[in-house]
Design an enzyme around this catalytic site. Structure first.
Site, PDB file in Angstrom:
ATOM      1  N   SER A  98       2.685 -42.558 -11.372  1.00 42.75           N
ATOM      2  CA  SER A  98       2.476 -43.119 -10.039  1.00 42.75           C
ATOM      3  C   SER A  98       3.072 -42.223  -8.958  1.00 42.75           C
ATOM      4  O   SER A  98       4.033 -41.478  -9.182  1.00 42.75           O
ATOM      5  CB  SER A  98       3.087 -44.516  -9.950  1.00 42.75           C
ATOM      6  OG  SER A  98       2.558 -45.333 -10.961  1.00 42.75           O
TER       7      SER A  98
HETATM    8  N1  SAH Z   1       4.784 -46.200 -14.821  1.00 39.98           N
HETATM    9  C1  SAH Z   1       3.991 -45.118 -15.340  1.00 39.98           C
HETATM   10  C2  SAH Z   1       2.598 -45.140 -14.780  1.00 39.98           C
HETATM   11  C3  SAH Z   1       1.610 -45.024 -15.858  1.00 39.98           C
HETATM   12  S1  SAH Z   1      -0.058 -45.321 -15.380  1.00 39.98           S
HETATM   13  C4  SAH Z   1       4.682 -43.791 -15.137  1.00 39.98           C
HETATM   14  O1  SAH Z   1       5.718 -43.729 -14.457  1.00 39.98           O
HETATM   15  O2  SAH Z   1       4.220 -42.800 -15.692  1.00 39.98           O
HETATM   16  C5  SAH Z   1      -0.319 -46.954 -16.003  1.00 39.98           C
HETATM   17  C6  SAH Z   1      -0.160 -47.135 -17.468  1.00 39.98           C
HETATM   18  O3  SAH Z   1      -0.497 -48.488 -17.762  1.00 39.98           O
HETATM   19  C7  SAH Z   1      -1.052 -46.275 -18.352  1.00 39.98           C
HETATM   20  O4  SAH Z   1      -0.259 -45.525 -19.217  1.00 39.98           O
HETATM   21  C8  SAH Z   1      -1.883 -47.298 -19.136  1.00 39.98           C
HETATM   22  O5  SAH Z   1      -2.162 -46.930 -20.456  1.00 39.98           O
HETATM   23  C9  SAH Z   1      -0.981 -48.513 -19.089  1.00 39.98           C
HETATM   24  N2  SAH Z   1      -1.634 -49.793 -19.328  1.00 39.98           N
HETATM   25  C10 SAH Z   1      -2.844 -50.254 -18.894  1.00 39.98           C
HETATM   26  N3  SAH Z   1      -3.070 -51.493 -19.369  1.00 39.98           N
HETATM   27  C11 SAH Z   1      -1.972 -51.833 -20.115  1.00 39.98           C
HETATM   28  C12 SAH Z   1      -1.611 -52.983 -20.881  1.00 39.98           C
HETATM   29  N4  SAH Z   1      -2.399 -54.047 -20.993  1.00 39.98           N
HETATM   30  N5  SAH Z   1      -0.429 -52.972 -21.507  1.00 39.98           N
HETATM   31  C13 SAH Z   1       0.403 -51.918 -21.439  1.00 39.98           C
HETATM   32  N6  SAH Z   1       0.120 -50.793 -20.751  1.00 39.98           N
HETATM   33  C14 SAH Z   1      -1.063 -50.763 -20.087  1.00 39.98           C
END
Ligand code: SAH
Length: 285
Positions: free
Chosen positions: A135
């Site tokens: 993010s």
């Molecule tokens: N907070 C993260 C942002 C990752 S992007 C960082 O700092 O890197 C969002 C993430 O949410 C992705 O890795 C995606 O795979 C995950 N995601 C989407 N749906 C999800 C779910 N139902 N349960 C867990 N993770 C999920």
């Protein structure tokens, strides 16, 4: 804006000592790039550039003096650019000093693959593989400020660990952080990124975050890093009364929503602003 926030418990020297068995990584034939890869795993400590520099120098100079100078400079540069990033986040309206200090403390470049590390402090989301992104620093700051609401947080649940960056920031503003990721490879990546930082208060889970973590609930705060068409019911019920949930909601047009649990059976919704996140998906892969 000083780094008053809690620090990761690991001093660089302990990482370096731990890595002594692996000293070949610092051989004199090592290029600056190799040194940077090593520092990627060694120099966590923002705001402790002097200490970092000394330790890194001590280790690197066993095998080559010029590398140590480059490494020291790189560490100082990353501290400076991170400060500038935080200043921009503050200019965009994030005021919570605890959140700003946490953003300043976590070395975002260590969560990115080396080819992208130079962009780590640009205020943008960046790819982390598997069609997912880390993010944007502003939105991380904004969401954490809303989640915290000026109060200390006990237990927080994050949905979407990704590369583990936001979990690391959260670890500095909450007592216990639970983070769930549905993509196994990213769950492993986050483990790999966070392990050398030895952050004692993060628990990573592989699973479908839409189900939450009933065995640990209720939470003071829940934060979603992926946008669903609606907020999963399980998460609403896993919020403490008085707790806050922040999530992007929508498909192409998304908004950031704050949900406050005002009583056992009542939740209040506030729309904050437009945003853009990867989609929330069910199941695991
Ligand atoms: N907070 C993260 C942002 C990752 S992007 C960082 O700092 O890197 C969002 C993430 O949410 C992705 O890795 C995606 O795979 C995950 N995601 C989407 N749906 C999800 C779910 N139902 N349960 C867990 N993770 C999920």
């Amino acid at each position: 804006m000083t780094s008053k926030g809690k620090r990761f418990p690991l001093s660089l020297s302990s990482v370096v000592q731990q890595r002594e068995g692996n000293a070949s990584r610092f051989q004199s034939s090592a290029s600056t790039q190799t040194a940077m890869r090593n520092i990627k795993h060694a120099a966590y400590w923002p705001g402790s550039a002097a200490k970092t520099t000394m330790s890194a120098t001590g280790q690197a100079s066993q095998s080559g003096g010029t590398i140590s100078a480059d490494v020291s400079r790189a560490v100082l540069v990353s501290d400076a650019v991170r400060k500038a990033m935080v200043a921009r986040v503050a200019q965009q309206g994030v005021k919570d000093e605890t959140v700003l200090a946490a953003l300043e403390a976590v070395p975002r470049h260590l969560f990115l693959e080396s080819g992208l590390a130079s962009q780590a402090y640009v205020d943008a989301s960046l790819p982390i593989g598997h069609h997912q992104t880390i993010s944007q620093p502003y939105i991380v700051g904004r969401m954490l400020e809303i989640l915290r609401h000026g109060a200390a947080l006990d237990s927080v649940l994050e949905i979407g660990t990704g590369c583990g960056y936001q979990a690391a920031v959260l670890s500095l503003i909450a007592k216990e952080v639970y983070s769930i990721e549905r993509i196994k490879a990213l769950h492993e990546l986050a483990k790999q990124n966070l392990r050398p930082m030895r952050i004692a208060n993060i628990r990573l889970h592989y699973g479908d975050g839409m189900l939450g973590l009933p065995q640990v609930a209720p939470f003071d705060g829940i934060i979603l890093a992926a946008a669903g068409l609606e907020i999963p019911q399980a998460l609403l019920t896993q919020l403490k009364v008085g707790g806050r949930l922040i999530a992007p909601v929508g498909d192409r047009r998304q908004v950031l929503e704050l949900i406050e649990r005002v009583s056992h059976s009542e939740w209040r919704r506030t729309v904050i602003e437009h945003c853009h996140f990867v989609p929330l998906r069910s199941g695991v892969v």
